[in-house]
Design a protein around this motif. Structure first.
Motif, mmCIF file in Angstrom:
data_model
loop_
_atom_site.group_PDB
_atom_site.id
_atom_site.type_symbol
_atom_site.label_atom_id
_atom_site.label_comp_id
_atom_site.label_asym_id
_atom_site.label_seq_id
_atom_site.Cartn_x
_atom_site.Cartn_y
_atom_site.Cartn_z
ATOM 1 N N LYS A 1 0.981 -1.156 -0.213
ATOM 2 C CA LYS A 1 -0.024 -0.209 0.044
ATOM 3 C C LYS A 1 1.184 1.126 -0.460
ATOM 4 O O LYS A 1 0.314 2.012 -0.398
ATOM 5 N N MET A 2 1.949 1.523 0.928
ATOM 6 C CA MET A 2 2.644 2.188 0.860
ATOM 7 C C MET A 2 4.017 1.663 0.671
ATOM 8 O O MET A 2 4.913 0.815 0.483
ATOM 9 N N THR A 3 4.675 2.887 -0.294
ATOM 10 C CA THR A 3 6.822 2.437 -0.333
ATOM 11 C C THR A 3 6.900 3.479 -0.556
ATOM 12 O O THR A 3 6.757 5.006 -0.789
ATOM 13 N N GLN A 4 8.547 3.302 0.244
ATOM 14 C CA GLN A 4 9.531 4.449 0.798
ATOM 15 C C GLN A 4 10.953 4.134 0.310
ATOM 16 O O GLN A 4 11.221 3.118 1.040
ATOM 17 N N VAL A 5 11.625 4.863 0.093
ATOM 18 C CA VAL A 5 13.040 5.006 0.638
ATOM 19 C C VAL A 5 13.851 5.294 2.062
ATOM 20 O O VAL A 5 13.257 6.633 2.594
ATOM 21 N N HIS A 6 14.110 4.573 2.801
ATOM 22 C CA HIS A 6 14.034 4.031 3.931
ATOM 23 C C HIS A 6 15.851 4.180 3.909
ATOM 24 O O HIS A 6 17.116 3.655 3.585
ATOM 25 N N GLU A 7 16.312 4.599 5.416
ATOM 26 C CA GLU A 7 17.452 5.155 5.643
ATOM 27 C C GLU A 7 17.722 4.298 7.174
ATOM 28 O O GLU A 7 17.413 4.658 7.845
ATOM 29 N N SER A 8 19.205 3.427 6.826
ATOM 30 C CA SER A 8 19.533 2.937 8.914
ATOM 31 C C SER A 8 20.374 4.051 8.763
ATOM 32 O O SER A 8 21.162 4.587 8.395
ATOM 33 N N TYR A 9 20.321 4.041 10.605
ATOM 34 C CA TYR A 9 21.727 4.882 10.840
ATOM 35 C C TYR A 9 21.269 4.481 12.785
ATOM 36 O O TYR A 9 20.544 3.882 13.236
ATOM 37 N N LYS A 10 22.887 5.699 13.411
ATOM 38 C CA LYS A 10 22.341 4.379 14.620
ATOM 39 C C LYS A 10 22.591 6.188 15.183
ATOM 40 O O LYS A 10 22.585 7.887 15.206
ATOM 41 N N THR A 11 21.518 6.163 16.354
ATOM 42 C CA THR A 11 21.373 7.162 17.705
ATOM 43 C C THR A 11 22.210 7.531 18.400
ATOM 44 O O THR A 11 23.315 6.959 18.115
ATOM 45 N N ILE B 1 16.344 11.781 -3.019
ATOM 46 C CA ILE B 1 17.049 10.835 -3.639
ATOM 47 C C ILE B 1 17.889 11.946 -5.063
ATOM 48 O O ILE B 1 16.841 11.641 -5.814
ATOM 49 N N VAL B 2 18.768 12.267 -5.090
ATOM 50 C CA VAL B 2 20.152 12.840 -6.438
ATOM 51 C C VAL B 2 20.733 11.593 -6.518
ATOM 52 O O VAL B 2 21.549 12.087 -5.806
ATOM 53 N N LEU B 3 20.639 11.920 -8.243
ATOM 54 C CA LEU B 3 21.998 11.275 -8.368
ATOM 55 C C LEU B 3 22.263 11.671 -9.741
ATOM 56 O O LEU B 3 22.219 12.056 -10.594
ATOM 57 N N GLN B 4 23.791 11.945 -9.441
ATOM 58 C CA GLN B 4 24.789 11.859 -10.235
ATOM 59 C C GLN B 4 24.901 11.789 -11.440
ATOM 60 O O GLN B 4 24.858 10.077 -11.610
#
Length: 123
Positions: A48-58, A71-74
């Motif tokens: 139903k929903m699709t997103q780009v996620h990033e993993s990170y350390k708190t 999301i910008v690609l050269q």
């Protein structure tokens, strides 16, 4: 790149999931255009929903995930959607995803248009 200077390939797949749950899609995409391109939207045939996620350390050392909107690609740049980094979250799975299944993910770019990837479901 690995320590030998060789390109490390992403294990292209979608994780198994139960209906109503979440999963993630992993694969690589390269901007083959001679201009910068921006990801405008994405969707999947099973979520139903699709997103780009990033993993990170708190700050306290715990791992977290958050949506990554820009999301910008050269030109020539590759983006790797992989476990522990940027990945595509599939939320509100509409049917059980089992190892014999496959999933379609569509990325819509400002310049390149639609890119479609069919991925196997595997752990």
């Amino acid at each position: 790149m690995n320590q030998n200077g060789n390109q490390v390939r992403v294990d292209e797949r979608v994780r198994p999931a139960a209906s109503g749950g979440t999963s993630a899609a992993y694969f690589a995409y390269t901007n083959l255009l001679s201009t910068t391109d921006t990801l405008r939207s994405l969707n999947s045939d099973v979520a139903k929903m699709t997103q780009v996620h990033e993993s990170y350390k708190t700050e306290d050392g715990m791992m977290g995930m958050r949506e990554k909107k820009d999301i910008v690609l050269q030109p020539g740049e590759e983006i790797q959607f992989k476990q522990g980094g940027l990945h595509i979250m599939l939320m509100g799975i509409e049917k059980d995803l089992n190892s014999e299944d496959s999933v379609t993910v569509r990325l819509n770019f400002a310049e390149a248009g639609e890119f479609t990837k069919r991925l196997p479901v595997k752990p």
